[in-house]
Design an enzyme around this catalytic site. Structure first.
Site, short mmCIF file in Angstrom:
data_model
loop_
_atom_site.label_atom_id
_atom_site.label_comp_id
_atom_site.label_asym_id
_atom_site.label_seq_id
_atom_site.Cartn_x
_atom_site.Cartn_y
_atom_site.Cartn_z
N ASP A 6 5.82 1.48 12.19
CA ASP A 6 5.53 1.64 10.77
C ASP A 6 5.06 3.08 10.59
OD1 ASP A 6 4.59 1.04 8.05
OD2 ASP A 6 2.57 1.06 8.96
N ASP B 189 3.13 4.62 7.15
CA ASP B 189 1.87 4.82 6.41
C ASP B 189 0.78 3.89 6.93
OD1 ASP B 189 3.96 5.32 3.62
OD2 ASP B 189 2.78 6.85 4.62
C1 XBP Z 1 3.47 1.94 2.81
C2 XBP Z 1 3.87 1.70 1.42
C3 XBP Z 1 4.40 2.84 0.60
C4 XBP Z 1 3.29 3.88 0.37
C5 XBP Z 1 3.63 4.77 -0.80
O1 XBP Z 1 4.67 2.01 3.54
O2 XBP Z 1 3.80 0.56 0.97
O3 XBP Z 1 4.82 2.30 -0.62
O4 XBP Z 1 2.08 3.19 0.03
O5 XBP Z 1 4.85 5.44 -0.52
P1 XBP Z 1 4.69 1.57 5.14
P2 XBP Z 1 6.03 5.44 -1.63
O6 XBP Z 1 3.34 1.01 5.49
O7 XBP Z 1 5.79 0.55 5.24
O8 XBP Z 1 4.99 2.85 5.87
O9 XBP Z 1 5.40 5.90 -2.93
O10 XBP Z 1 7.07 6.40 -1.08
O11 XBP Z 1 6.51 4.02 -1.68
#
Ligand code: XBP
Length: 255
Positions: free
Chosen positions: A9, A11
């Site tokens: 993953d 973020d």
């Molecule tokens: C985390 C998310 C993303 C980010 C915001 O993604 O849910 O939506 O919060 O980024 P992951 P965007 O944990 O799957 O990496 O605004 O580009 O969606």
């Protein structure tokens, strides 16, 4: 089947960066003259929706219905999200650091000949910028497959992103381990048949991690040991490839 790949993953897992996302959202709202501000408590609730565009739309429908019911709202949300992504990129460029142990485990896996992939709800450009900024211009080559929010219909907790990563790797889930930070990410990986390690992040401490291989506060480093909230580190100071292999073998035996 021996462990053949790690699926990461982004973020909260590679970097603990939802505060950067939150700042980019709020800066965008202010720049567009919107009376919206997401404080930490509000954002913690909104993280129950994966995908920034979906998050904006849900917030507007819940708290600014008049605007959400207006003509062209969907196109407006798309424009807001494009602007937010640009601002997020600027925040990344100002400096970003991978979480403890991430660069080390990526390098260990690469040196051992394992494949690696990414499965993230965020946008591809965010992944490219983050990897280049933290691991260098050739970093993207480390990953055989990068599945991002644009490439699937259903975002996490649906399994689509992890199924896309498995397809890109050409491997069954029993040959892989996923590394996530949230309950929604864990659900997505488990729904794709993947055993999953959780590294808790700023906003995910209270999530339900039932079904995880183990829950650690970070991958840690040999000289900066990590702490397990659930599961066992088998006496190791940090999460290394040998420990990932041990957890993988145990998950195969248990299933
Ligand atoms: C985390 C998310 C993303 C980010 C915001 O993604 O849910 O939506 O919060 O980024 P992951 P965007 O944990 O799957 O990496 O605004 O580009 O969606």
């Amino acid at each position: 089947m021996a462990l053949a790949a790690l699926i990461w993953d982004v973020d909260g897992t590679l970097v603990d960066n939802e505060e950067r996302h939150r700042q980019a959202f709020n800066d965008t709202f202010a720049a567009h003259g919107l009376p919206w501000h997401w404080d930490e408590a509000c954002y913690a609730e909104l993280l129950g929706i994966t995908g920034g565009r979906e998050r904006i739309a849900l917030y507007a429908r819940s708290y600014d219905k008049a605007r959400a019911d207006g003509a062209g709202f969907d196109a407006f949300v798309r424009r807001l999200h494009v602007d937010k992504t640009r601002r997020y990129g600027e925040l990344l460029a100002a400096g970003v650091t991978l979480r403890p142990g991430v660069a080390r485990l990526i390098a260990e896996a690469r040196a051992a000949g394992l494949s690696q992939a990414i499965a993230t709800t965020t946008s591809r450009v965010n992944v490219e910028r983050l990897l280049e900024q933290t691991l260098g211009p050739a970093a993207l080559e480390t990953f055989a497959c990068v599945a991002t929010g644009e490439s699937v219909t259903h975002k996490k907790p649906a399994p689509d992103l992890y199924l896309a990563a498995l397809d890109g790797l050409g491997l069954p889930p029993t040959a892989c381990l996923a590394i996530e930070d949230t309950g929604l990410g864990l659900q997505a990986a488990r729904a794709a048949g993947l055993a999953t390690l959780i590294t808790v992040s700023r906003y995910s401490g209270e999530d339900d991690f039932t079904g995880a291989l183990a829950v650690v506060e970070a991958l840690g480093e040999p000289d900066a040991p990590c702490r397990a909230r659930a599961g066992t580190l088998h006496g190791k100071p940090c999460v290394d490839l040998d420990l990932m292999r041990l957890w993988h073998d145990q998950s195969i035996q248990n299933n």
